[in-house]
Design an enzyme around this catalytic site. Sequence first.
Site, PDB file in Angstrom:
ATOM      1  N   LYS A  74       0.824  -1.203   0.144  1.00  0.00           N
ATOM      2  CA  LYS A  74      -0.185   0.077   0.059  1.00  0.00           C
ATOM      3  C   LYS A  74       1.142   0.797   0.270  1.00  0.00           C
ATOM      4  O   LYS A  74       2.241   1.089   0.465  1.00  0.00           O
ATOM      5  CB  LYS A  74      -0.957  -0.131   1.309  1.00  0.00           C
ATOM      6  CG  LYS A  74      -1.609   1.104   1.198  1.00  0.00           C
ATOM      7  CD  LYS A  74      -2.788   0.950   2.299  1.00  0.00           C
ATOM      8  CE  LYS A  74      -3.946   2.205   2.642  1.00  0.00           C
ATOM      9  NZ  LYS A  74      -4.988   1.955   3.935  1.00  0.00           N
ATOM     10  N   SER A 149     -10.103   2.226   2.821  1.00  0.00           N
ATOM     11  CA  SER A 149      -8.935   3.151   2.293  1.00  0.00           C
ATOM     12  C   SER A 149      -7.705   2.174   1.542  1.00  0.00           C
ATOM     13  O   SER A 149      -7.432   3.093   0.405  1.00  0.00           O
ATOM     14  CB  SER A 149      -8.165   4.124   3.007  1.00  0.00           C
ATOM     15  OG  SER A 149      -6.984   3.086   3.820  1.00  0.00           O
ATOM     16  N   SER A 173      -9.798  -0.399   7.185  1.00  0.00           N
ATOM     17  CA  SER A 173      -9.270  -0.202   5.802  1.00  0.00           C
ATOM     18  C   SER A 173      -8.598  -1.409   5.207  1.00  0.00           C
ATOM     19  O   SER A 173      -8.628  -1.436   4.158  1.00  0.00           O
ATOM     20  CB  SER A 173      -8.073   0.566   5.311  1.00  0.00           C
ATOM     21  OG  SER A 173      -9.042   2.114   5.251  1.00  0.00           O
TER      22      SER A 173
HETATM   23  N1  GLN Z   1     -13.370   4.196   6.442  1.00  0.00           N
HETATM   24  C1  GLN Z   1     -12.712   5.287   7.668  1.00  0.00           C
HETATM   25  C2  GLN Z   1     -12.151   6.571   7.161  1.00  0.00           C
HETATM   26  O1  GLN Z   1     -12.248   6.918   6.539  1.00  0.00           O
HETATM   27  C3  GLN Z   1     -11.541   3.807   7.961  1.00  0.00           C
HETATM   28  C4  GLN Z   1      -9.980   4.503   6.927  1.00  0.00           C
HETATM   29  C5  GLN Z   1      -9.113   3.376   7.138  1.00  0.00           C
HETATM   30  O2  GLN Z   1      -9.556   2.913   8.231  1.00  0.00           O
HETATM   31  N2  GLN Z   1      -7.971   4.157   6.936  1.00  0.00           N
HETATM   32  O3  GLN Z   1     -11.549   7.013   7.759  1.00  0.00           O
END
Ligand code: GLN
Length: 488
Positions: A74, A149, A173
Amino acid sequence: MHKLTLKELSAQLQARKISATELATLFLDRIEASDLNAFLHVDRALTLAQAQAADARLAGNEAGPLTGIPIAHKDIFVTRNWRTTAGSRMLQDYVSPFDATVVEQFNAAGTVTLGKLNCDEFAMGSSNENSFYGPVKNPWDKTAIPGGSSGGSAAAVAARLAPAATATDTGGSIRQPASLCGVTGIKPTYGSVSRYGMIAFASSLDQGGPIAKTAEDCGLLLNAMTGFDERDSTSLQRPREDFTRSLNQSLQGLRIGVPKEFFGAGLAADVEAAVRGALAEFEKLGATLVDISLPKTELSIPVYYVIAPAEASSNLSRFDGVRYGHRAADYKDLADMYKKSRAEGFGEEVKRRILVGSYVLSHGYYDAYYLQAQKIRRLIAQDFQSALAGPDRQCDVIMGPVSPTVAWDLGDKADDPVANYLADIFTLSTSLAGLPGMSIPCGFGQGEKNGKRPVGLQIIGNYFDEARLLNVAHQFQQATDWHLREPA
Ligand code: GLN
Protein backbone atom coordinates in the site's frame (compact mmCIF):
# COMPACT_ATOMS: atom_id res chain seq x y z
CA MET A 1 0.52 -19.73 -11.65
CA HIS A 2 -1.20 -16.45 -10.74
CA LYS A 3 -4.04 -18.40 -9.16
CA LEU A 4 -1.86 -20.18 -6.60
CA THR A 5 -1.73 -19.34 -2.91
CA LEU A 6 1.51 -18.24 -1.23
CA LYS A 7 1.81 -21.69 0.26
CA GLU A 8 1.62 -23.24 -3.20
CA LEU A 9 3.88 -20.64 -4.83
CA SER A 10 6.47 -21.19 -2.14
CA ALA A 11 6.46 -24.94 -2.87
CA GLN A 12 6.91 -24.21 -6.61
CA LEU A 13 9.85 -21.92 -5.88
CA GLN A 14 11.54 -24.33 -3.48
CA ALA A 15 11.15 -27.18 -5.97
CA ARG A 16 12.67 -24.92 -8.71
CA LYS A 17 9.56 -25.41 -10.86
CA ILE A 18 9.60 -21.65 -11.37
CA SER A 19 12.13 -18.95 -10.53
CA ALA A 20 11.43 -15.78 -8.57
CA THR A 21 12.34 -13.83 -11.71
CA GLU A 22 9.81 -15.71 -13.85
CA LEU A 23 7.16 -15.28 -11.20
CA ALA A 24 7.79 -11.54 -10.84
CA THR A 25 7.72 -11.13 -14.63
CA LEU A 26 4.40 -12.94 -14.83
CA PHE A 27 2.79 -10.58 -12.30
CA LEU A 28 4.42 -7.46 -13.78
CA ASP A 29 2.92 -8.40 -17.15
CA ARG A 30 -0.51 -8.85 -15.57
CA ILE A 31 -0.19 -5.47 -13.84
CA GLU A 32 0.80 -3.80 -17.11
CA ALA A 33 -2.23 -5.26 -18.88
CA SER A 34 -4.68 -4.25 -16.13
CA ASP A 35 -7.00 -1.22 -16.26
CA LEU A 36 -8.05 -1.16 -12.58
CA ASN A 37 -5.74 1.70 -11.50
CA ALA A 38 -4.69 -0.46 -8.55
CA PHE A 39 -0.98 0.32 -8.90
CA LEU A 40 0.53 3.80 -8.60
CA HIS A 41 4.23 3.03 -9.05
CA VAL A 42 5.81 0.08 -10.81
CA ASP A 43 9.49 -0.23 -11.67
CA ARG A 44 10.39 -3.38 -13.56
CA ALA A 45 14.15 -3.03 -13.10
CA LEU A 46 13.88 -2.64 -9.31
CA THR A 47 11.50 -5.58 -9.04
CA LEU A 48 13.64 -7.83 -11.18
CA ALA A 49 16.76 -6.94 -9.19
CA GLN A 50 14.97 -8.11 -6.02
CA ALA A 51 13.80 -11.24 -7.82
CA GLN A 52 17.37 -12.07 -8.88
CA ALA A 53 18.54 -11.69 -5.30
CA ALA A 54 15.73 -14.02 -4.21
CA ASP A 55 16.77 -16.55 -6.85
CA ALA A 56 20.31 -16.43 -5.50
CA ARG A 57 19.01 -17.14 -2.00
CA LEU A 58 16.89 -20.00 -3.30
CA ALA A 59 19.88 -21.44 -5.14
CA GLY A 60 22.04 -21.16 -2.02
CA ASN A 61 19.37 -22.85 0.11
CA GLU A 62 19.08 -19.74 2.29
CA ALA A 63 15.41 -19.31 1.51
CA GLY A 64 12.57 -18.88 4.00
CA PRO A 65 8.87 -19.50 3.36
CA LEU A 66 8.40 -16.11 1.64
CA THR A 67 11.62 -15.92 -0.36
CA GLY A 68 10.79 -15.12 -3.98
CA ILE A 69 7.13 -14.42 -3.25
CA PRO A 70 5.88 -11.31 -5.05
CA ILE A 71 4.11 -8.74 -2.87
CA ALA A 72 2.81 -5.23 -3.37
CA HIS A 73 2.73 -2.51 -0.73
CA LYS A 74 0.00 0.00 0.00
CA ASP A 75 1.38 3.40 -0.92
CA ILE A 76 1.21 4.46 2.72
CA PHE A 77 4.30 2.39 3.64
CA VAL A 78 7.40 4.36 2.74
CA THR A 79 9.90 2.72 0.42
CA ARG A 80 13.41 3.82 -0.30
CA ASN A 81 13.22 3.15 -4.04
CA TRP A 82 9.63 3.42 -5.14
CA ARG A 83 7.87 6.76 -4.69
CA THR A 84 5.46 7.02 -1.74
CA THR A 85 2.48 9.33 -2.17
CA ALA A 86 -0.16 8.15 0.33
CA GLY A 87 -2.61 8.82 -2.50
CA SER A 88 -2.00 12.56 -2.09
CA ARG A 89 -0.83 15.36 -4.31
CA MET A 90 1.07 16.57 -1.25
CA LEU A 91 3.58 13.73 -1.73
CA GLN A 92 3.45 13.48 -5.51
CA ASP A 93 7.23 13.29 -6.00
CA TYR A 94 8.21 12.02 -2.60
CA VAL A 95 10.89 9.35 -2.32
CA SER A 96 11.63 8.26 1.23
CA PRO A 97 15.24 8.00 2.40
CA PHE A 98 14.33 4.84 4.36
CA ASP A 99 12.05 1.80 4.23
CA ALA A 100 9.13 1.34 6.64
CA THR A 101 9.76 -1.42 9.17
CA VAL A 102 7.14 -3.60 7.47
CA VAL A 103 8.90 -3.16 4.12
CA GLU A 104 12.25 -3.94 5.76
CA GLN A 105 10.79 -7.08 7.30
CA PHE A 106 9.46 -8.30 3.96
CA ASN A 107 12.73 -7.46 2.21
CA ALA A 108 14.58 -9.46 4.84
CA ALA A 109 12.22 -12.38 4.25
CA GLY A 110 13.16 -12.23 0.56
CA THR A 111 9.83 -11.14 -0.91
CA VAL A 112 9.88 -9.35 -4.24
CA THR A 113 8.16 -5.95 -4.37
CA LEU A 114 5.86 -5.55 -7.38
CA GLY A 115 5.14 -1.89 -6.71
CA LYS A 116 2.98 0.50 -4.71
CA LEU A 117 -0.79 0.31 -4.43
CA ASN A 118 -3.38 3.03 -4.81
CA CYS A 119 -5.34 4.07 -1.72
CA ASP A 120 -7.56 6.84 -0.40
CA GLU A 121 -5.59 10.00 0.37
CA PHE A 122 -3.78 9.48 3.69
CA ALA A 123 -6.00 6.38 4.12
CA MET A 124 -9.12 8.49 4.63
CA GLY A 125 -12.08 6.90 2.94
CA SER A 126 -14.15 3.80 2.30
CA SER A 127 -14.31 3.79 -1.50
CA ASN A 128 -10.85 4.70 -2.80
CA GLU A 129 -12.43 7.66 -4.56
CA ASN A 130 -10.43 10.06 -2.38
CA SER A 131 -7.13 9.22 -4.10
CA PHE A 132 -5.56 12.14 -5.97
CA TYR A 133 -4.57 9.56 -8.60
CA GLY A 134 -8.13 8.49 -9.35
CA PRO A 135 -10.32 5.70 -8.02
CA VAL A 136 -9.53 2.00 -8.21
CA LYS A 137 -12.09 -0.18 -9.98
CA ASN A 138 -13.54 -3.28 -8.37
CA PRO A 139 -12.29 -6.24 -10.43
CA TRP A 140 -15.62 -8.06 -10.01
CA ASP A 141 -17.60 -5.20 -11.48
CA LYS A 142 -15.59 -2.31 -12.87
CA THR A 143 -18.46 0.11 -12.30
CA ALA A 144 -18.24 -0.53 -8.53
CA ILE A 145 -15.91 0.85 -5.87
CA PRO A 146 -13.33 -1.60 -4.47
CA GLY A 147 -13.77 -0.27 -0.93
CA GLY A 148 -11.19 1.75 0.93
CA SER A 149 -8.89 2.93 2.01
CA SER A 150 -6.81 -0.12 0.94
CA GLY A 151 -8.77 -0.47 -2.33
CA GLY A 152 -5.64 -0.97 -4.43
CA SER A 153 -4.46 -3.78 -2.13
CA ALA A 154 -7.77 -5.66 -2.22
CA ALA A 155 -8.34 -5.13 -5.95
CA ALA A 156 -4.81 -6.26 -6.82
CA VAL A 157 -5.18 -9.53 -4.90
CA ALA A 158 -8.72 -10.14 -6.23
CA ALA A 159 -7.61 -9.56 -9.84
CA ARG A 160 -4.55 -11.78 -9.27
CA LEU A 161 -2.17 -8.90 -10.03
CA ALA A 162 -0.33 -9.81 -6.84
CA PRO A 163 -0.61 -12.90 -4.65
CA ALA A 164 -0.37 -10.78 -1.50
CA ALA A 165 -0.45 -7.16 -0.44
CA THR A 166 0.13 -5.04 2.61
CA ALA A 167 -2.63 -2.75 3.83
CA THR A 168 -3.54 -0.62 6.83
CA ASP A 169 -6.69 -0.43 8.90
CA THR A 170 -7.61 2.61 10.99
CA GLY A 171 -11.35 2.06 11.04
CA GLY A 172 -11.85 -0.83 8.63
CA SER A 173 -9.52 -0.25 5.70
CA ILE A 174 -8.23 -3.82 5.56
CA ARG A 175 -11.50 -5.60 6.29
CA GLN A 176 -13.91 -3.51 4.21
CA PRO A 177 -12.04 -3.56 0.87
CA ALA A 178 -11.23 -7.26 1.44
CA SER A 179 -14.95 -7.84 1.91
CA LEU A 180 -16.03 -5.84 -1.14
CA CYS A 181 -13.39 -7.46 -3.39
CA GLY A 182 -13.86 -11.04 -2.16
CA VAL A 183 -10.41 -11.59 -0.63
CA THR A 184 -9.08 -12.38 2.86
CA GLY A 185 -7.60 -9.72 5.15
CA ILE A 186 -6.70 -9.39 8.81
CA LYS A 187 -6.09 -6.41 11.04
CA PRO A 188 -4.09 -7.67 14.01
CA THR A 189 -4.23 -6.40 17.59
CA TYR A 190 -3.16 -2.74 17.81
CA GLY A 191 0.59 -2.58 18.40
CA SER A 192 1.45 -5.90 16.70
CA VAL A 193 2.70 -4.39 13.45
CA SER A 194 5.18 -1.51 13.54
CA ARG A 195 3.87 1.88 12.46
CA TYR A 196 7.38 3.14 11.71
CA GLY A 197 7.35 4.37 8.14
CA MET A 198 3.61 3.90 7.81
CA ILE A 199 2.41 7.40 6.99
CA ALA A 200 0.33 8.41 10.01
CA PHE A 201 -3.41 9.07 9.85
CA ALA A 202 -4.77 8.44 13.37
CA SER A 203 -1.93 7.04 15.43
CA SER A 204 -3.98 5.41 18.20
CA LEU A 205 -5.90 3.42 15.58
CA ASP A 206 -3.58 2.83 12.59
CA GLN A 207 -2.54 -0.78 12.22
CA GLY A 208 -0.90 -2.63 9.33
CA GLY A 209 -1.90 -6.08 8.16
CA PRO A 210 -2.01 -8.38 5.14
CA ILE A 211 -4.51 -9.04 2.35
CA ALA A 212 -4.22 -12.36 0.49
CA LYS A 213 -6.38 -15.13 -0.93
CA THR A 214 -6.51 -17.35 2.14
CA ALA A 215 -6.34 -17.24 5.91
CA GLU A 216 -3.30 -19.52 5.79
CA ASP A 217 -1.47 -17.01 3.57
CA CYS A 218 -2.43 -14.19 5.93
CA GLY A 219 -0.84 -16.18 8.75
CA LEU A 220 2.41 -16.55 6.79
CA LEU A 221 2.43 -12.83 6.07
CA LEU A 222 1.72 -11.91 9.70
CA ASN A 223 4.66 -14.08 10.73
CA ALA A 224 6.88 -11.77 8.70
CA MET A 225 5.32 -8.39 9.49
CA THR A 226 4.70 -8.48 13.25
CA GLY A 227 7.24 -7.99 16.02
CA PHE A 228 8.59 -5.39 18.42
CA ASP A 229 10.09 -2.25 16.93
CA GLU A 230 11.82 0.22 19.22
CA ARG A 231 11.18 2.98 16.65
CA ASP A 232 7.41 2.77 17.28
CA SER A 233 6.46 3.89 20.80
CA THR A 234 3.25 1.81 20.81
CA SER A 235 4.88 -1.35 19.46
CA LEU A 236 4.14 -4.34 21.70
CA GLN A 237 6.94 -6.29 23.31
CA ARG A 238 5.84 -9.88 22.95
CA PRO A 239 7.55 -13.15 22.14
CA ARG A 240 7.46 -14.14 18.46
CA GLU A 241 4.61 -16.45 17.56
CA ASP A 242 3.70 -18.64 14.62
CA PHE A 243 0.30 -17.42 13.48
CA THR A 244 -0.27 -20.61 11.48
CA ARG A 245 0.15 -22.89 14.50
CA SER A 246 -3.56 -23.55 15.10
CA LEU A 247 -4.89 -23.64 11.54
CA ASN A 248 -5.90 -27.28 11.68
CA GLN A 249 -7.66 -27.26 15.03
CA SER A 250 -11.26 -28.49 15.00
CA LEU A 251 -14.03 -25.96 15.59
CA GLN A 252 -16.00 -28.44 17.70
CA GLY A 253 -17.37 -26.54 20.68
CA LEU A 254 -16.39 -23.08 19.37
CA ARG A 255 -18.80 -20.43 20.66
CA ILE A 256 -19.57 -17.73 18.10
CA GLY A 257 -21.08 -14.53 19.44
CA VAL A 258 -23.62 -12.98 17.07
CA PRO A 259 -24.22 -9.37 18.11
CA LYS A 260 -27.76 -8.22 17.53
CA GLU A 261 -26.52 -4.71 16.77
CA PHE A 262 -24.76 -6.08 13.65
CA PHE A 263 -28.03 -7.34 12.18
CA GLY A 264 -30.27 -4.28 12.52
CA ALA A 265 -32.26 -2.18 10.09
CA GLY A 266 -29.28 -0.83 8.12
CA LEU A 267 -28.10 -4.26 6.97
CA ALA A 268 -28.94 -5.13 3.35
CA ALA A 269 -30.93 -8.36 2.93
CA ASP A 270 -28.45 -9.92 0.49
CA VAL A 271 -25.50 -9.30 2.82
CA GLU A 272 -27.45 -10.71 5.75
CA ALA A 273 -28.36 -13.84 3.76
CA ALA A 274 -24.71 -14.52 2.85
CA VAL A 275 -23.52 -13.92 6.42
CA ARG A 276 -26.25 -16.14 7.90
CA GLY A 277 -25.30 -18.81 5.36
CA ALA A 278 -21.72 -18.67 6.64
CA LEU A 279 -22.89 -18.91 10.26
CA ALA A 280 -24.88 -22.05 9.35
CA GLU A 281 -21.72 -23.50 7.79
CA PHE A 282 -19.87 -22.90 11.07
CA GLU A 283 -22.62 -24.78 12.92
CA LYS A 284 -21.98 -27.72 10.60
CA LEU A 285 -18.31 -27.50 11.56
CA GLY A 286 -19.26 -27.98 15.21
CA ALA A 287 -19.60 -24.39 16.44
CA THR A 288 -22.55 -23.01 18.39
CA LEU A 289 -24.09 -19.59 17.90
CA VAL A 290 -24.66 -17.38 20.94
CA ASP A 291 -26.77 -14.21 20.81
CA ILE A 292 -24.80 -11.35 22.29
CA SER A 293 -25.15 -7.59 22.51
CA LEU A 294 -22.59 -4.85 21.86
CA PRO A 295 -24.85 -1.99 22.93
CA LYS A 296 -22.46 0.88 22.15
CA THR A 297 -21.94 -0.11 18.49
CA GLU A 298 -23.99 2.81 17.19
CA LEU A 299 -21.78 5.30 19.01
CA SER A 300 -18.68 4.10 17.23
CA ILE A 301 -19.41 6.38 14.25
CA PRO A 302 -19.54 9.70 16.13
CA VAL A 303 -16.69 8.62 18.42
CA TYR A 304 -14.43 7.55 15.55
CA TYR A 305 -15.22 10.63 13.49
CA VAL A 306 -14.10 12.81 16.39
CA ILE A 307 -10.98 10.89 17.43
CA ALA A 308 -9.63 10.03 13.96
CA PRO A 309 -9.88 13.61 12.59
CA ALA A 310 -8.41 14.98 15.85
CA GLU A 311 -5.32 12.79 15.49
CA ALA A 312 -5.19 13.40 11.73
CA SER A 313 -5.18 17.17 12.18
CA SER A 314 -2.18 16.82 14.44
CA ASN A 315 -0.33 14.29 12.26
CA LEU A 316 -0.86 16.24 9.05
CA SER A 317 0.47 19.49 10.48
CA ARG A 318 3.93 18.27 9.40
CA PHE A 319 3.03 18.89 5.76
CA ASP A 320 3.84 22.58 5.66
CA GLY A 321 5.67 22.92 2.34
CA VAL A 322 8.95 23.50 4.16
CA ARG A 323 10.44 20.15 5.03
CA TYR A 324 9.11 17.91 2.29
CA GLY A 325 6.05 17.50 0.12
CA HIS A 326 4.28 19.94 -2.14
CA ARG A 327 5.22 23.64 -2.04
CA ALA A 328 3.17 26.29 -3.82
CA ALA A 329 5.00 28.03 -6.65
CA ASP A 330 4.03 31.61 -5.74
CA TYR A 331 3.56 33.10 -2.28
CA LYS A 332 3.95 36.40 -0.48
CA ASP A 333 5.46 35.34 2.84
CA LEU A 334 5.87 32.30 5.09
CA ALA A 335 2.24 32.18 6.28
CA ASP A 336 1.04 32.50 2.69
CA MET A 337 3.33 29.65 1.65
CA TYR A 338 1.90 27.37 4.35
CA LYS A 339 -1.65 28.21 3.33
CA LYS A 340 -1.19 27.84 -0.40
CA SER A 341 0.92 24.67 -0.14
CA ARG A 342 -1.67 22.99 2.06
CA ALA A 343 -4.62 24.28 0.04
CA GLU A 344 -3.10 22.86 -3.15
CA GLY A 345 -1.60 19.69 -1.70
CA PHE A 346 -4.56 18.28 0.24
CA GLY A 347 -7.84 17.00 -1.21
CA GLU A 348 -11.38 17.75 -0.01
CA GLU A 349 -11.78 14.89 2.45
CA VAL A 350 -8.41 15.49 4.06
CA LYS A 351 -9.21 19.18 4.51
CA ARG A 352 -12.60 18.33 5.98
CA ARG A 353 -10.94 16.14 8.58
CA ILE A 354 -8.26 18.70 9.42
CA LEU A 355 -11.02 21.24 10.03
CA VAL A 356 -13.12 18.89 12.16
CA GLY A 357 -10.05 17.72 14.04
CA SER A 358 -8.78 21.23 14.78
CA TYR A 359 -12.25 22.21 15.95
CA VAL A 360 -12.73 19.33 18.41
CA LEU A 361 -9.27 19.88 19.85
CA SER A 362 -9.60 23.62 20.26
CA HIS A 363 -9.92 25.41 23.59
CA GLY A 364 -13.45 25.14 24.95
CA TYR A 365 -14.39 22.18 22.75
CA TYR A 366 -11.78 19.66 23.85
CA ASP A 367 -13.78 18.56 26.90
CA ALA A 368 -17.10 18.57 25.08
CA TYR A 369 -16.00 16.49 22.09
CA TYR A 370 -12.58 14.93 22.25
CA LEU A 371 -12.55 13.93 25.92
CA GLN A 372 -16.13 12.73 25.72
CA ALA A 373 -15.28 10.61 22.68
CA GLN A 374 -12.35 9.05 24.53
CA LYS A 375 -14.65 8.07 27.40
CA ILE A 376 -17.14 6.42 25.08
CA ARG A 377 -14.26 4.70 23.32
CA ARG A 378 -13.50 2.99 26.63
CA LEU A 379 -17.13 1.86 26.95
CA ILE A 380 -17.04 0.42 23.41
CA ALA A 381 -13.95 -1.59 24.36
CA GLN A 382 -15.73 -2.80 27.52
CA ASP A 383 -18.66 -4.08 25.43
CA PHE A 384 -16.25 -6.47 23.71
CA GLN A 385 -14.58 -7.47 26.97
CA SER A 386 -17.85 -8.49 28.57
CA ALA A 387 -18.57 -10.75 25.57
CA LEU A 388 -15.07 -12.18 25.06
CA ALA A 389 -13.28 -12.12 28.42
CA GLY A 390 -13.59 -12.87 32.12
CA PRO A 391 -15.33 -15.67 33.99
CA ASP A 392 -18.71 -14.83 32.42
CA ARG A 393 -17.43 -14.71 28.87
CA GLN A 394 -20.11 -15.60 26.38
CA CYS A 395 -18.16 -16.52 23.30
CA ASP A 396 -14.73 -17.24 21.80
CA VAL A 397 -15.10 -15.13 18.67
CA ILE A 398 -17.65 -12.66 17.32
CA MET A 399 -19.04 -12.80 13.78
CA GLY A 400 -21.11 -10.51 11.63
CA PRO A 401 -21.03 -8.54 8.39
CA VAL A 402 -18.11 -6.27 7.49
CA SER A 403 -20.08 -3.81 5.40
CA PRO A 404 -23.83 -3.16 5.52
CA THR A 405 -24.05 -3.46 1.71
CA VAL A 406 -22.06 -4.91 -1.17
CA ALA A 407 -19.81 -2.51 -3.10
CA TRP A 408 -21.72 0.53 -4.31
CA ASP A 409 -21.39 2.16 -7.73
CA LEU A 410 -18.43 4.44 -8.39
CA GLY A 411 -19.62 8.01 -7.89
CA ASP A 412 -22.69 7.03 -5.87
CA LYS A 413 -21.57 8.44 -2.52
CA ALA A 414 -18.68 10.53 -3.81
CA ASP A 415 -20.28 13.82 -2.79
CA ASP A 416 -21.76 12.58 0.47
CA PRO A 417 -19.13 12.15 3.19
CA VAL A 418 -21.67 11.19 5.85
CA ALA A 419 -23.04 8.35 3.69
CA ASN A 420 -19.47 7.03 3.48
CA TYR A 421 -18.98 7.35 7.24
CA LEU A 422 -22.20 5.44 7.98
CA ALA A 423 -20.98 2.49 5.87
CA ASP A 424 -18.18 1.99 8.45
CA ILE A 425 -20.62 1.01 11.21
CA PHE A 426 -19.46 -2.62 11.62
CA THR A 427 -15.71 -2.07 11.44
CA LEU A 428 -15.07 1.01 13.58
CA SER A 429 -15.76 -0.50 17.01
CA THR A 430 -13.09 -3.21 16.60
CA SER A 431 -10.53 -0.53 15.73
CA LEU A 432 -11.54 1.72 18.61
CA ALA A 433 -11.09 -1.25 20.96
CA GLY A 434 -7.76 -2.21 19.35
CA LEU A 435 -8.96 -5.78 18.76
CA PRO A 436 -7.99 -8.10 15.89
CA GLY A 437 -10.57 -8.51 13.15
CA MET A 438 -10.67 -10.14 9.77
CA SER A 439 -12.78 -10.48 6.67
CA ILE A 440 -13.22 -13.65 4.63
CA PRO A 441 -15.27 -14.11 1.47
CA CYS A 442 -18.64 -15.79 2.20
CA GLY A 443 -20.84 -15.23 -0.85
CA PHE A 444 -22.21 -12.67 -3.26
CA GLY A 445 -24.94 -10.08 -3.19
CA GLN A 446 -28.16 -10.41 -5.12
CA GLY A 447 -28.95 -8.24 -8.11
CA GLU A 448 -25.82 -8.70 -10.18
CA LYS A 449 -25.06 -5.59 -12.26
CA ASN A 450 -22.01 -5.68 -14.52
CA GLY A 451 -20.61 -8.54 -12.50
CA LYS A 452 -21.02 -10.17 -9.11
CA ARG A 453 -20.43 -8.19 -5.92
CA PRO A 454 -18.79 -10.14 -3.08
CA VAL A 455 -19.81 -10.29 0.60
CA GLY A 456 -17.33 -10.68 3.45
CA LEU A 457 -17.81 -12.24 6.86
CA GLN A 458 -16.19 -10.42 9.76
CA ILE A 459 -14.51 -12.43 12.52
CA ILE A 460 -13.45 -10.53 15.64
CA GLY A 461 -11.44 -11.97 18.53
CA ASN A 462 -9.98 -10.89 21.82
CA TYR A 463 -6.53 -9.26 22.04
CA PHE A 464 -3.76 -11.50 20.65
CA ASP A 465 -6.23 -14.09 19.37
CA GLU A 466 -5.07 -13.82 15.75
CA ALA A 467 -4.04 -17.49 15.60
CA ARG A 468 -7.58 -18.48 16.61
CA LEU A 469 -9.18 -16.14 14.06
CA LEU A 470 -6.98 -17.64 11.35
CA ASN A 471 -7.87 -21.16 12.54
CA VAL A 472 -11.59 -20.36 12.38
CA ALA A 473 -11.22 -18.79 8.93
CA HIS A 474 -9.01 -21.62 7.64
CA GLN A 475 -11.51 -24.28 8.70
CA PHE A 476 -14.25 -22.39 6.85
CA GLN A 477 -12.01 -22.15 3.78
CA GLN A 478 -11.32 -25.89 3.90
CA ALA A 479 -15.08 -26.52 3.80
CA THR A 480 -16.10 -23.86 1.25
CA ASP A 481 -14.65 -22.34 -1.91
CA TRP A 482 -15.77 -18.69 -1.77
CA HIS A 483 -12.15 -17.60 -1.34
CA LEU A 484 -11.16 -19.37 -4.58
CA ARG A 485 -13.76 -17.65 -6.75
CA GLU A 486 -12.23 -15.20 -9.20
CA PRO A 487 -13.58 -12.23 -11.10
CA ALA A 488 -14.14 -12.81 -14.82
N1 GLN B 1 -13.38 4.55 6.31
C1 GLN B 1 -12.69 4.97 7.48
C2 GLN B 1 -12.22 6.40 7.33
O1 GLN B 1 -12.45 6.97 6.31
C3 GLN B 1 -11.54 4.05 7.79
C4 GLN B 1 -10.33 4.30 6.99
C5 GLN B 1 -9.18 3.45 7.41
O2 GLN B 1 -9.34 2.44 8.08
N2 GLN B 1 -7.99 3.89 7.04
O3 GLN B 1 -11.63 6.94 8.22
